[in-house]
Design a protein around this motif. Structure first.
Motif, PDB file in Angstrom:
ATOM      1  N   GLU A 194       0.849  -1.190   0.000  1.00  0.00           N
ATOM      2  CA  GLU A 194       0.000   0.000   0.000  1.00  0.00           C
ATOM      3  C   GLU A 194       0.885   1.240   0.000  1.00  0.00           C
ATOM      4  O   GLU A 194       1.961   1.253   0.609  1.00  0.00           O
ATOM      5  CB  GLU A 194      -0.898  -0.002   1.238  1.00  0.00           C
ATOM      6  CG  GLU A 194      -1.965   1.065   1.277  1.00  0.00           C
ATOM      7  CD  GLU A 194      -2.936   0.976   0.113  1.00  0.00           C
ATOM      8  OE1 GLU A 194      -2.718   1.721  -0.864  1.00  0.00           O
ATOM      9  OE2 GLU A 194      -3.886   0.171   0.178  1.00  0.00           O
ATOM     10  N   ASP A 195       0.440   2.295  -0.686  1.00  0.00           N
ATOM     11  CA  ASP A 195       1.242   3.510  -0.732  1.00  0.00           C
ATOM     12  C   ASP A 195       1.113   4.293   0.567  1.00  0.00           C
ATOM     13  O   ASP A 195       0.290   3.995   1.426  1.00  0.00           O
ATOM     14  CB  ASP A 195       0.858   4.369  -1.938  1.00  0.00           C
ATOM     15  CG  ASP A 195      -0.557   4.916  -1.824  1.00  0.00           C
ATOM     16  OD1 ASP A 195      -0.816   5.699  -0.898  1.00  0.00           O
ATOM     17  OD2 ASP A 195      -1.410   4.543  -2.661  1.00  0.00           O
ATOM     18  N   ARG A 196       1.912   5.329   0.691  1.00  0.00           N
ATOM     19  CA  ARG A 196       2.026   6.071   1.942  1.00  0.00           C
ATOM     20  C   ARG A 196       0.849   6.991   2.208  1.00  0.00           C
ATOM     21  O   ARG A 196       0.675   7.463   3.336  1.00  0.00           O
ATOM     22  CB  ARG A 196       3.314   6.886   1.931  1.00  0.00           C
ATOM     23  CG  ARG A 196       3.419   7.885   0.770  1.00  0.00           C
ATOM     24  CD  ARG A 196       4.797   8.509   0.718  1.00  0.00           C
ATOM     25  NE  ARG A 196       4.964   9.378  -0.448  1.00  0.00           N
ATOM     26  CZ  ARG A 196       6.074  10.043  -0.728  1.00  0.00           C
ATOM     27  NH1 ARG A 196       7.121   9.924   0.080  1.00  0.00           N
ATOM     28  NH2 ARG A 196       6.160  10.798  -1.803  1.00  0.00           N
ATOM     29  N   PHE A 219       5.722  -3.872  -5.155  1.00  0.00           N
ATOM     30  CA  PHE A 219       5.344  -2.493  -4.829  1.00  0.00           C
ATOM     31  C   PHE A 219       6.186  -1.569  -5.688  1.00  0.00           C
ATOM     32  O   PHE A 219       7.407  -1.749  -5.814  1.00  0.00           O
ATOM     33  CB  PHE A 219       5.580  -2.160  -3.361  1.00  0.00           C
ATOM     34  CG  PHE A 219       5.311  -0.711  -3.046  1.00  0.00           C
ATOM     35  CD1 PHE A 219       4.013  -0.260  -2.840  1.00  0.00           C
ATOM     36  CD2 PHE A 219       6.345   0.225  -3.009  1.00  0.00           C
ATOM     37  CE1 PHE A 219       3.746   1.085  -2.590  1.00  0.00           C
ATOM     38  CE2 PHE A 219       6.085   1.569  -2.752  1.00  0.00           C
ATOM     39  CZ  PHE A 219       4.773   1.994  -2.538  1.00  0.00           C
ATOM     40  N   GLY A 221       7.007   2.596  -6.449  1.00  0.00           N
ATOM     41  CA  GLY A 221       6.859   3.948  -5.939  1.00  0.00           C
ATOM     42  C   GLY A 221       7.810   4.906  -6.609  1.00  0.00           C
ATOM     43  O   GLY A 221       8.754   4.487  -7.311  1.00  0.00           O
ATOM     44  N   PHE A 231       6.439   3.550   2.636  1.00  0.00           N
ATOM     45  CA  PHE A 231       5.422   2.696   2.029  1.00  0.00           C
ATOM     46  C   PHE A 231       4.984   1.676   3.066  1.00  0.00           C
ATOM     47  O   PHE A 231       5.609   1.525   4.118  1.00  0.00           O
ATOM     48  CB  PHE A 231       5.938   2.020   0.756  1.00  0.00           C
ATOM     49  CG  PHE A 231       7.087   1.063   0.970  1.00  0.00           C
ATOM     50  CD1 PHE A 231       6.867  -0.303   1.130  1.00  0.00           C
ATOM     51  CD2 PHE A 231       8.395   1.535   1.022  1.00  0.00           C
ATOM     52  CE1 PHE A 231       7.930  -1.176   1.317  1.00  0.00           C
ATOM     53  CE2 PHE A 231       9.458   0.669   1.220  1.00  0.00           C
ATOM     54  CZ  PHE A 231       9.228  -0.693   1.367  1.00  0.00           C
TER      55      PHE A 231
END
Length: 996
Positions: A194-196, A219, A221, A231
């Motif tokens: 999952e992103d930040r 992932f 980014g 992250f």
């Protein structure tokens, strides 16, 4: 059969509802949440008639939605519709019938209405229970109607973006979750990268977002050079996972450029504690639970732009490891200051592991420790170490005036501090032979030594340290070499009688030491483990602990996390303390009672000592530094004569409690303007609790109880709706909907706090902080003093405290509780809930003034008593009390010229000015050719007094002297006195007199 059919129909309609994409939006301030809640469904009805039906796929995270009221409102008239009835209500879907009173149109359905009960700043959010408002006639028609038209669900709205559940708190349905599990039944757990910007918030449910995205083994980014890039990896466990660990490989580009794995971290598995000690967390995940792993990459500022690839390997005991392909594209842009100026990107998570300002370097005005044989010298004090490692003598070099150092020492002890191990068999004390003191560290800030003493049956290992501010820490490890029974194990601290004049702690209010005193442990109810005993210019605070000591909560929350009874000193509540006269000493007898030790048993009789005072008092700072404690226009503050502005939280530039990072640009503009006007600005920022507006809230929640204390939950609605349970609700600001959460005590948030203070000093320009009680120890206090004073910044710290001597605070004294932080304070503001009229001078001196510790203070509750305050050099603080404006007294200071005066308090035996009444006290402020005399009465009634003046000590010829009382608004009328004239003093009041 009819019931089964209706359920089937409901499920079919619900399934159809789930198949439609539901819109979530925010309608900021569109309704009053205090009566209707924070969430509503917008329904559109396109038919006519008295009945409408809504099937709402709300996917709620709260439990038992059937226990909360449903309110339906006509959008056109804003009137509540009374004819409603709920059908099946689950967390996934709701069935509601209502009367569409305006026919075709829009209707609002509020599904979590609440009301706040209790104190406004500590609300108890109560969700309204279902009620019955429908008429019998309407209900009868509903029951006989089998073809009720549907109202469509247009969208679900929240009162604002901060309250929205979308997307990370919109739950997956049970069937969706079961399909996911079935599809991956061969695995023990799944990983959802999952992103930040989408903090994982729920632990008991999967978000619908993850059903749509699915688990991934990669992932991707994008980061800037020098950025602290964060992250998440969300674990969803099918089975019990024990000892979850995470490892990272180097990240490499196709051209061979590398970001080392040493630059990648996970706050959930590893860290550095508040005291600088690295640690590894044991992370377990229960079945059907979600665990967020927050990871960070410190991208080097000199990294080559490009795409970096590597792996994240997750393992758990007995489970197959999982690999996540990690791809980070680094742009050519360079992040300013690591990106921490944009904390909503979670760029500050690395602050949790900071070691900034940990080295025990000297802090002004303290001087380097000097070791000479077994004697250690420090600012204004000296400690002689005995052969067993305990103090043989403790000396201070302060005059009673506390404005300068003395050449002659003040001895605190009549004999060395020592232990007695009294045998049960013969009542005699064991004789332990010492191997001598061995110094293991001699640094300017810290000296450490060790001593081992032993007999045939017992070994005592002493590890001790003394720091530059006068703090001594003793770790006393007692090991049984044979089975042994003790009648008692005690530590004696034999004070000189002249020193042991005052006492504070162990259930005693600050004041004169009682002749005989007895105390027993009661950690369940009392935050008491030691006391301060001393005089104005020499004293000692001591506290008794063991190796399991954990700092308890304070300020209203002690009972929720109290002290742990030390197994050594407490000894199942057999231990205690007596203090009284023994020979030439005032003996503090710290006993632990009868006990047995088996061979190999170990006990820790640890204790801390704090030698007071810490330095001389800085009277010139007191006269020149005048706090204005409110957020007001700078020009209007300057006109008052104040020099430093204290910005509390719940203000436009510091809105959220203990999180001054949201409106920081406004804060900087205000501070810049203040600096241009010659004023300084300090801000409210402490650790005890943390605003729910902190960007890192859910990252901190992912750490279990490391940062946030365990508790019963409740409080303001946001906390209940988004945290669920297991927390302690703290201070709340209704106007800002700012709801704080209690921190657990000593933890890594202190590292973040230190980094934050440094950032605020360097980037916003704060001149110090205002502390409202303290939830950290001296380790953190030293660190923040270092960063606040770095690069020439003033780093001014003042500490306010409410009276801690009550049930919820464990009956401790504010000054005793926070004394370990006093060496780094510039001023005290003690007195909220203190009674300035009924307390005695000895209470003022010890608990309010700060003078016995090298500090000065101000009064608080109701503005204080200005006459009594001036005996200690105290006024109140603007604009705190309308009844006690300090400006008239400030004018006296300025007219007299207080800078450079020598303060000689009534507590000084040879004070040149005394009164003829022991209940009317005098303190003088002396300079060449004139003196300001402050007198204040504690007499039970109005009295007449005469001044007894030693003219020679004043350096004034009595024949030429004048005694005048200047006009001071709301304090005294102008008057001239003869030297032998009787002066009328009203009850509880006094005079300011100028003799010249």
């Amino acid at each position: 059969m009819k019931k089964v059919l209706s359920v089937f129909i409901f499920l079919s309609i619900a399934s159809a509802a789930f198949s439609q994409e539901l819109k979530f939006s925010n309608c900021t301030n569109c309704w009053n949440p205090d009566s209707l809640g924070n969430h509503r469904v917008v329904l559109v009805f396109n038919k006519q008639g008295k009945y409408a039906k809504a099937i709402i796929p709300w996917r709620r995270r709260d439990e038992n939605p059937q226990a909360k009221r449903i309110i339906v409102e006509d959008a056109k008239t804003k009137e509540r519709i009374l004819n409603i009835k709920t059908g099946t209500l689950t967390r996934e879907v709701g069935e509601v019938y209502f009367e569409p009173v305006s026919g075709a149109g829009t209707y609002y359905l509020y599904y979590m209405p609440y009301k706040n009960e209790g104190r406004s700043n500590y609300p108890k959010g109560i969700y309204l229970k279902p009620d019955s408002t429908a008429s019998a006639k309407w209900l009868s028609g509903l029951n006989n109607n089998s073809n009720i038209p549907l109202a469509s669900v247009k969208e679900i709205q929240s009162i604002d973006s901060f309250n929205t559940f979308y997307p990370m708190e919109i739950i997956a349905t049970k069937s969706e979750t079961e399909r996911l599990i079935q599809k991956n039944k061969s695995q023990s757990y799944l990983i959802f990268p999952e992103d930040r910007l989408h903090s994982i918030r729920m632990t008991n449910d999967l978000p619908q977002r993850w059903i749509e995205i699915g688990p991934k083994n990669y992932f991707k980014g994008e980061a800037m050079k020098g950025e602290n890039f964060a992250f998440q990896l969300g674990i969803y466990a099918f089975e019990n996972l024990e000892n979850v660990k995470i490892n990272f490989t180097n990240l490499k580009t196709s051209a061979g450029k590398t970001i080392s794995s040493n630059n990648i971290f996970c706050i959930n598995t590893n860290g550095v504690d508040y005291d600088g000690i690295p640690f590894t967390k044991t992370l377990n995940v229960e079945p059907n639970k979600v665990q967020a792993l927050w990871c960070g990459i410190d991208v080097p500022v000199n990294a080559t732009a490009g795409t970096y690839k590597g792996k994240v390997i997750i393992t758990a005991d007995g489970k197959s490891p999982k690999e996540i392909q990690l791809t980070v594209t680094v742009s050519n842009s360079v992040a300013k200051n690591g990106g921490v100026n944009e904390p909503w990107k979670m760029t500050r998570l690395g602050w949790l592991n900071s070691t900034m300002a940990q080295q025990n370097t000297l802090i002004a005005p303290y001087t380097a420790l000097v070791v000479n044989n077994d004697t250690v010298g420090l600012l204004g004090r000296k400690v002689v170490i005995n052969k067993d490692g305990f103090p043989q003598q403790i000396q201070t070099f302060f005059t009673p005036e506390m404005t300068e150092y003395s050449k002659e020492p003040n001895d605190l002890l009549t004999e060395p501090i020592h232990f007695h191990f009294t045998k049960m068999s013969d009542g005699k004390n064991m004789v332990l032979k010492s191997q001598g003191v061995q110094f293991i560290k001699k640094e300017p800030g810290t000296v450490q030594w060790q001593v081992t003493s032993s007999s045939d049956s017992l070994k005592m290992e002493v590890s001790a340290s003394l720091e530059f501010d006068g703090f001594m820490s003793y770790k006393v490890k007692v090991t049984a070499l044979q089975d042994v029974s003790f009648k008692d194990i005690v530590m004696h601290i034999p004070f000189k009688k002249e020193v042991a004049k005052y006492m504070m702690g162990l259930g005693q209010k600050g004041g004169y030491r009682p002749e005989n005193f007895e105390w027993k442990w009661d950690v369940a109810h009392k935050n008491q483990d030691g006391a301060w005993i001393g005089n104005v210019n020499a004293g000692l605070q001591y506290s008794l602990r063991d190796d399991k000591y954990v700092r308890p909560l304070n300020t209203n929350f002690y009972l929720q996390k109290p002290l742990l009874l030390p197994s050594s000193w407490g000894n199942e509540n057999k231990g205690g303390i007596t203090i009284g006269v023994k020979g030439k000493s005032i003996l503090a007898n710290n006993y632990s009672g009868e006990r047995q030790m088996k061979k190999g048993d170990v006990l820790y009789y640890n204790f801390n000592l704090l030698i007071t005072p810490f330095h001389t008092i800085n009277t010139d700072f007191q006269w020149a530094t005048r706090f204005y404690h409110a957020y007001k226009p700078i020009d209007s503050i300057k006109e008052t004569g104040a020099t430093i502005i204290n910005i509390h939280h719940a203000t436009a530039i510091n809105p959220y409690i203990n999180y001054p990072f949201i409106a920081w640009k406004l804060m900087k503009a205000y501070i810049d303007s203040a600096h241009n006007a010659g004023l300084k600005v300090k801000i409210y920022n402490t650790i005890r609790e943390l605003s729910n507006h902190a960007y890192e809230t859910f990252a901190l929640r992912s750490l279990g109880h490391e940062i946030y204390s365990t508790g019963k939950g409740g409080g303001f609605s946001w906390l209940q709706e988004h945290l669920g349970d297991d927390y302690i609700a703290a201070w709340f600001v209704p106007e800002l909907k700012d709801a704080a959460i209690i921190n657990s005590g000593m933890n890594r948030w202190h590292n973040y706090y230190v980094e934050g203070m440094n950032w605020l000093t360097q980037n916003v320009g704060i001149d110090g902080i205002y502390l409202d009680d303290v939830a950290f120890d001296r380790v953190t206090m030293k660190r923040i003093k270092r960063v606040l004073t770095k690069d020439g910044h003033p780093g001014i710290i003042d500490l306010h405290s409410a009276n801690q001597y009550d049930k919820n605070d464990g009956f401790n004294n504010s000054a005793n509780l926070y004394m370990e932080n006093f060496p780094y304070l510039n001023r005290l503001w003690f007195g909220e809930y203190f009674d300035y009229e009924k307390n005695n001078p000895d209470f003022f001196l010890t608990e309010v003034s700060g003078i016995p510790f090298g500090l000065m203070g101000e009064m608080l509750q109701g503005g204080g008593n200005p006459w009594r305050g001036m005996v200690y050099g105290m006024t109140n603080r603007m604009p705190w009390s309308d009844n006690a404006d300090p400006r008239p007294i400030w004018k006296v200071w300025d007219d007299f010229g207080m800078k450079g005066t020598k303060m000689i308090g009534y507590w000084v035996d040879d004070n040149p000015v005394k009164t003829s009444n022991d209940s009317v006290l005098a303190t003088i402020y002396k300079k060449e050719g004139k003196v300001l005399v402050s007198i204040a009465s504690w007499a039970n009634d109005e009295v007449y007094v005469q001044l007894n003046i030693d003219w020679k000590k004043l350096g004034i010829e009595p024949a030429k002297a004048t005694i005048t009382a200047p006009e001071v608004k709301n304090f005294q009328h102008a008057k001239t006195f003869q030297s032998d004239e009787k002066i009328f003093v009203e009850k509880g009041k006094g005079w300011l007199l100028i003799i010249k």
